[in-house]
Motif scaffolding. Structure first.
Motif, PDB file in Angstrom:
ATOM      1  N   SER A  67       5.365 -21.673   7.234  1.00 46.21           N
ATOM      2  CA  SER A  67       6.424 -21.065   8.231  1.00 46.21           C
ATOM      3  C   SER A  67       6.895 -22.206   8.907  1.00 46.21           C
ATOM      4  N   VAL A  68       5.867 -23.211   9.458  1.00 41.64           N
ATOM      5  CA  VAL A  68       6.311 -24.190  10.238  1.00 41.64           C
ATOM      6  C   VAL A  68       7.199 -25.235   9.521  1.00 41.64           C
ATOM      7  N   ARG A  69       6.862 -25.439   7.977  1.00 41.01           N
ATOM      8  CA  ARG A  69       7.857 -26.159   7.296  1.00 41.01           C
ATOM      9  C   ARG A  69       9.091 -25.873   7.119  1.00 41.01           C
ATOM     10  N   GLU A  70       9.077 -24.434   7.038  1.00 42.12           N
ATOM     11  CA  GLU A  70      10.463 -23.791   6.828  1.00 42.12           C
ATOM     12  C   GLU A  70      11.325 -23.862   8.112  1.00 42.12           C
ATOM     13  N   GLY A  71      10.675 -23.524   9.351  1.00 41.85           N
ATOM     14  CA  GLY A  71      11.160 -23.819  10.368  1.00 41.85           C
ATOM     15  C   GLY A  71      11.780 -25.359  10.705  1.00 41.85           C
ATOM     16  N   GLY A  77      18.347 -28.895   8.674  1.00 44.62           N
ATOM     17  CA  GLY A  77      19.492 -28.451   8.234  1.00 44.62           C
ATOM     18  C   GLY A  77      20.376 -28.178   9.450  1.00 44.62           C
ATOM     19  N   ILE A  78      20.000 -27.406  10.858  1.00 46.34           N
ATOM     20  CA  ILE A  78      20.854 -27.067  11.700  1.00 46.34           C
ATOM     21  C   ILE A  78      21.247 -28.371  12.431  1.00 46.34           C
ATOM     22  N   ASN A  79      20.297 -29.417  12.451  1.00 47.20           N
ATOM     23  CA  ASN A  79      20.753 -30.721  13.144  1.00 47.20           C
ATOM     24  C   ASN A  79      21.815 -31.447  12.199  1.00 47.20           C
ATOM     25  N   GLN A  80      21.651 -31.420  10.791  1.00 47.96           N
ATOM     26  CA  GLN A  80      22.728 -31.919  10.233  1.00 47.96           C
ATOM     27  C   GLN A  80      23.866 -31.558  10.401  1.00 47.96           C
ATOM     28  N   GLU A  81      23.847 -30.090   9.969  1.00 44.86           N
ATOM     29  CA  GLU A  81      25.248 -29.290  10.538  1.00 44.86           C
ATOM     30  C   GLU A  81      25.808 -29.613  11.878  1.00 44.86           C
ATOM     31  N   LEU A  82      25.073 -29.867  12.775  1.00 43.44           N
ATOM     32  CA  LEU A  82      25.636 -30.263  14.148  1.00 43.44           C
ATOM     33  C   LEU A  82      25.967 -31.562  14.084  1.00 43.44           C
ATOM     34  N   LEU A  83      25.363 -32.600  13.291  1.00 48.41           N
ATOM     35  CA  LEU A  83      25.807 -33.768  13.216  1.00 48.41           C
ATOM     36  C   LEU A  83      27.099 -33.776  12.485  1.00 48.41           C
ATOM     37  N   ARG A  84      27.580 -33.088  11.611  1.00 44.50           N
ATOM     38  CA  ARG A  84      28.637 -33.098  10.663  1.00 44.50           C
ATOM     39  C   ARG A  84      29.771 -32.582  11.609  1.00 44.50           C
TER      40      ARG A  84
END
Length: 442
Positions: A67-71, A77-84
């Motif tokens: 669960s931690v790894r998935e989080g 992914g969210i950070n990459q999306e925010l960066l984009r």
């Protein structure tokens, strides 16, 4: 030994006097922190030899790690999306900034074009006011010049409808301007002249006047005779001239009569056209310089003033080529009084209106030189007081050193009008005595 128990009767209640026992309750244990409990449970499970428990614990740990790894993956992914998204926003901002700079440049060029257009329009209006002779334009629209009443700094024009205007040239900006004698609100530049006579806007005025400046050699109107060239003047002088045009020349007035001036004197050719009255029935004595009327004195019962915006020049009587004597008084009323006391057909009169200004000194110096060159005699007839004596000395200093100049002042009175009134009073008293004498003889 045990003490006997004593009881007391308190109504329906019986209280024992046995010593009481103090009850101390056992303190309850505070519940442990939930996380601490889980940690202890985990430690206990690891330390226990119970295989099912250990397996269950390891599975839980594996699920937790998963669960931690998935989080972490989701967070990455969210950070990459925010960066984009940030990159897209930055690109969008840069594009907007570029468009904004382009828009500002376009707006700046537009404002510059508007500024040039307004400047050109203002320059065009200024050319209308400076390059078009308003007197020529007025003549093209039915007005004609009254040469007898015009002067070097003011042209008087009339139309066949009874309108009378005065045209001048402003010495401060070179604009031709006008004022109507019949309507004090009707004044201004050539633009005002058109709009006050036609129901047209500024654009139509421009169309009307452009042929006058675009083709000056082929102007819409060419006067039969050259329009007199105007000497630049101030709007204040023009206002004085406009006001003066409304005054009426007079030959008598109640104020003059009250001051002892006879109609024979005020109607003498020497003073005709030199005394006026205004709409308030004041007596007007106009002052003039080399350019014409520059101000005027106002006189009436208990009233004495000088025109607002005007400057003192010289009040003068009419002149003649045969004049041999020049009389200088302080007021026009004194000139009339002096003439009535000492009538002479070869005397011309000047009045200063009081103390001398530099402008008046310049004017008088020219008058004295002209009179001196023709062999004339200068008579100083200022008031019989210290101020009159001071003016007399200034006048002597202005005259040529070899000029024939004399001072004459009333012997028993302040000025010549007081002397005239005293003389008339004495004549009336003498006439009354004669009348009584004739009555006794009868």
């Amino acid at each position: 030994d045990p003490q006997p128990t004593q009881t007391g009767d308190l109504g329906n209640r019986i209280v024992s006097n046995q010593p009481g026992e103090i009850h101390n309750p056992t303190p309850q244990q505070q519940p442990q922190n939930r996380l601490e409990m889980q940690r202890e449970t985990l430690y206990q499970a690891v330390n226990e030899d119970d295989d099912p428990t250990r397996e269950r614990t390891f599975r839980n740990l594996q699920e937790l790690c998963s669960s931690v790894r998935e989080g972490q993956e989701r967070t990455r992914g969210i950070n990459q999306e925010l960066l984009r998204n940030n990159q897209l926003i930055q690109q969008q901002n840069e594009r907007l900034n570029r468009e904004n700079r382009k828009a500002r440049k376009r707006l700046s060029r537009h404002h510059e074009r508007l500024r040039r257009i307004k400047e050109q329009q203002a320059q065009e209006l200024d050319k209308f006011k400076t390059d078009i002779n308003l007197a020529d334009y007025a003549q093209a629209n039915g007005y004609s010049i009254d040469k007898k009443k015009s002067s070097v700094n003011c042209l008087v024009l009339k139309d066949n409808q009874g309108d009378k205007i005065l045209v001048g040239l402003n010495q401060s900006d070179g604009h031709y301007f006008y004022s109507s004698v019949n309507n004090d609100r009707d004044s201004g530049s050539i633009i005002d002249f058109i709009q006050n006579r036609r129901n047209v806007n500024l654009g139509e005025v421009r169309k009307e006047l452009r042929p006058w400046i675009n083709e000056p050699s082929n102007a819409p109107y060419s006067p039969k005779q050259a329009t007199p060239k105007l000497t630049p003047s101030s709007p204040d002088r023009h206002k004085i001239i406009t006001q003066f045009e409304e005054f009426q020349a007079i030959v008598t007035h109640p104020y003059l009569t009250q001051r002892g001036i006879s109609q024979q004197t005020s109607n003498d050719p020497r003073f005709q056209g030199r005394i006026y009255t205004d709409s308030r029935n004041n007596v007007i004595f106009p002052h003039a310089d080399r350019e014409g009327v520059c101000g005027y004195e106002l006189r009436n019962q208990q009233f004495k003033s000088f025109s607002k915006g005007g400057i003192k020049g010289l009040w003068t009587s009419n002149g003649s080529k045969d004049d041999t004597t020049l009389v200088i008084c302080e007021s026009p009323l004194d000139c009339l009084s002096y003439h009535q006391l000492f009538p002479d057909d070869t005397t011309r009169y000047f009045a200063t209106g009081g103390t001398l200004s530099d402008k008046q000194k310049t004017l008088l110096k020219g008058v004295f030189e002209k009179f001196y060159n023709k062999g004339g005699h200068i008579m100083i007839a200022t008031d019989n007081d210290e101020a009159g004596q001071a003016i007399q000395q200034e006048l002597r200093n202005l005259a040529p050193s070899t000029a024939q100049i004399n001072r004459i002042a009333p012997r028993h009175h302040k000025d010549w009008n007081e002397a005239l009134i005293a003389e008339l009073r004495q004549q009336r008293e003498l006439e009354q005595k004669r009348s009584r004498g004739r009555g006794f003889s009868l």
